[in-house]
Design an enzyme around this catalytic site. Sequence first.
Site, PDB file in Angstrom:
ATOM      1  N   GLU A  65       0.843  -1.201   0.000  1.00 36.78           N
ATOM      2  CA  GLU A  65       0.000   0.000   0.000  1.00 36.78           C
ATOM      3  C   GLU A  65       0.874   1.245   0.000  1.00 36.78           C
ATOM      4  O   GLU A  65       1.833   1.351   0.773  1.00 36.78           O
ATOM      5  CB  GLU A  65      -0.916   0.009   1.226  1.00 36.78           C
ATOM      6  CG  GLU A  65      -1.830   1.237   1.280  1.00 36.78           C
ATOM      7  CD  GLU A  65      -2.855   1.139   2.392  1.00 36.78           C
ATOM      8  OE1 GLU A  65      -3.671   0.196   2.344  1.00 36.78           O
ATOM      9  OE2 GLU A  65      -2.826   1.982   3.301  1.00 36.78           O
ATOM     10  N   TYR A  85      -6.386   7.273  -0.423  1.00 38.65           N
ATOM     11  CA  TYR A  85      -7.258   8.361  -0.864  1.00 38.65           C
ATOM     12  C   TYR A  85      -7.334   9.376   0.261  1.00 38.65           C
ATOM     13  O   TYR A  85      -7.738   9.044   1.371  1.00 38.65           O
ATOM     14  CB  TYR A  85      -8.633   7.747  -1.130  1.00 38.65           C
ATOM     15  CG  TYR A  85      -9.602   8.538  -1.955  1.00 38.65           C
ATOM     16  CD1 TYR A  85      -9.498   8.557  -3.343  1.00 38.65           C
ATOM     17  CD2 TYR A  85     -10.652   9.215  -1.357  1.00 38.65           C
ATOM     18  CE1 TYR A  85     -10.434   9.233  -4.113  1.00 38.65           C
ATOM     19  CE2 TYR A  85     -11.589   9.895  -2.116  1.00 38.65           C
ATOM     20  CZ  TYR A  85     -11.473   9.903  -3.503  1.00 38.65           C
ATOM     21  OH  TYR A  85     -12.399  10.571  -4.261  1.00 38.65           O
ATOM     22  N   ALA A 127      -8.249  12.502   2.836  1.00 44.31           N
ATOM     23  CA  ALA A 127      -9.492  12.901   3.498  1.00 44.31           C
ATOM     24  C   ALA A 127     -10.251  13.905   2.644  1.00 44.31           C
ATOM     25  O   ALA A 127      -9.678  14.834   2.080  1.00 44.31           O
ATOM     26  CB  ALA A 127      -9.177  13.501   4.869  1.00 44.31           C
ATOM     27  N   GLY A 160     -14.041   6.006   5.150  1.00 43.75           N
ATOM     28  CA  GLY A 160     -13.040   7.057   5.275  1.00 43.75           C
ATOM     29  C   GLY A 160     -13.061   7.692   6.656  1.00 43.75           C
ATOM     30  O   GLY A 160     -14.066   7.665   7.369  1.00 43.75           O
ATOM     31  N   LYS A 174     -21.215  -5.436   4.974  1.00 42.45           N
ATOM     32  CA  LYS A 174     -20.397  -5.044   3.818  1.00 42.45           C
ATOM     33  C   LYS A 174     -20.201  -6.225   2.869  1.00 42.45           C
ATOM     34  O   LYS A 174     -20.300  -6.077   1.643  1.00 42.45           O
ATOM     35  CB  LYS A 174     -19.051  -4.495   4.283  1.00 42.45           C
ATOM     36  CG  LYS A 174     -19.140  -3.149   4.988  1.00 42.45           C
ATOM     37  CD  LYS A 174     -17.783  -2.500   5.183  1.00 42.45           C
ATOM     38  CE  LYS A 174     -16.917  -3.190   6.183  1.00 42.45           C
ATOM     39  NZ  LYS A 174     -15.677  -2.421   6.482  1.00 42.45           N
ATOM     40  N   GLN A 209      -7.020  -4.066   9.115  1.00 45.05           N
ATOM     41  CA  GLN A 209      -6.180  -3.040   9.733  1.00 45.05           C
ATOM     42  C   GLN A 209      -4.919  -3.735  10.239  1.00 45.05           C
ATOM     43  O   GLN A 209      -4.941  -4.936  10.533  1.00 45.05           O
ATOM     44  CB  GLN A 209      -6.946  -2.403  10.902  1.00 45.05           C
ATOM     45  CG  GLN A 209      -6.171  -1.435  11.764  1.00 45.05           C
ATOM     46  CD  GLN A 209      -5.747  -0.192  11.005  1.00 45.05           C
ATOM     47  OE1 GLN A 209      -4.740  -0.226  10.310  1.00 45.05           O
ATOM     48  NE2 GLN A 209      -6.499   0.888  11.134  1.00 45.05           N
ATOM     49  N   GLN A 262       6.902   5.632  16.289  1.00 40.38           N
ATOM     50  CA  GLN A 262       5.814   5.035  15.515  1.00 40.38           C
ATOM     51  C   GLN A 262       4.824   4.294  16.410  1.00 40.38           C
ATOM     52  O   GLN A 262       3.621   4.280  16.132  1.00 40.38           O
ATOM     53  CB  GLN A 262       6.432   4.028  14.537  1.00 40.38           C
ATOM     54  CG  GLN A 262       5.834   4.005  13.156  1.00 40.38           C
ATOM     55  CD  GLN A 262       6.551   3.013  12.259  1.00 40.38           C
ATOM     56  OE1 GLN A 262       7.620   2.512  12.588  1.00 40.38           O
ATOM     57  NE2 GLN A 262       5.963   2.727  11.133  1.00 40.38           N
ATOM     58  N   LYS A 318       8.033   3.480   1.615  1.00 35.96           N
ATOM     59  CA  LYS A 318       9.442   3.115   1.750  1.00 35.96           C
ATOM     60  C   LYS A 318       9.589   1.630   1.431  1.00 35.96           C
ATOM     61  O   LYS A 318       8.668   0.846   1.644  1.00 35.96           O
ATOM     62  CB  LYS A 318       9.933   3.410   3.165  1.00 35.96           C
ATOM     63  CG  LYS A 318       9.838   4.889   3.537  1.00 35.96           C
ATOM     64  CD  LYS A 318      10.234   5.122   4.982  1.00 35.96           C
ATOM     65  CE  LYS A 318      10.091   6.593   5.361  1.00 35.96           C
ATOM     66  NZ  LYS A 318      10.412   6.835   6.787  1.00 35.96           N
TER      67      LYS A 318
END
Length: 290
Positions: free
Chosen positions: A17, A49, A51, A108, A168, A179, A215, A275
Amino acid sequence: MKIRNRLNPSKPCFSFEFFPPKTEEGVQNLWHTLEDLKALEPGFVSVTYGAGGSTRNQTIELVTHIKERTGIEAMAHLTCVGHTREELIAIIDSLHAAKLENVLALRGDPPKGAKEFVAAPGGLRHARELIELIRERDHGLCIGAACYPEGHLENASREQDLKFTKEKVDAGLDFLVTQFFFDNAFYFDFVERARRVGINVPIVPGIMPITNYEQIGRMTRMSGATVPVKLQLQMEHVKDDPMAVAQLGIAHATVQCLELLQRGAPGIHFFTLNKSSATRMILSALRARY
């Protein structure tokens, strides 16, 4: 190429991604990253995509260029944020016109500064509605969506979260991407619960290797993902040594991936942060076995 046709545990699909860069330097870095990773033969890549549709045109343009320039199958993310139903129809039609075959349908996140999601006037409120709209357009798109092994932060319980996931899937999903998580037990538990309620589409685990100490805090605040106590303590022990932190994060993610694949995951979706080094190291180790 429909992504659903590549999701087979007997031949795992590895995917990456990316997000649309904001600068010309970022664009060049992304192409270098793609060249680095192309040799590892990814099954597909996806592009996020922004916001409120802030990177809508960039996302579609980048996905199209990736497919044309590298030959790698590419999937565009699409969200409901800030769009009317008519605008979403126009975007869906533009994806089809660009000969893109795959889309990740998402509600989103709320725009920066907003406390909760509010649909645009005449817009959609849920990913399920977006999936239904894509199916109504009847372009034959392969549709993926997100799922949350530890539950979405906005849902009251994992049971409620699973109910929404089932809705869904019933709306016409081809596959799910999770996730990111750091404890595989959450993934295996989620898959078991999903199968019990009749969710039978492939569920691709999402992995984001920790590459710096700061992170960790951002990840847990943003996603609610749980960092195992052992990993947290190991990270704290080496937090002042960036190289040691990255090595530990890569090693942990590699072990995660090996277990996931050994126990039947149909592939791994890597959140690369644009990266290549960490993902390349992990996938090189996996390619030695798969």
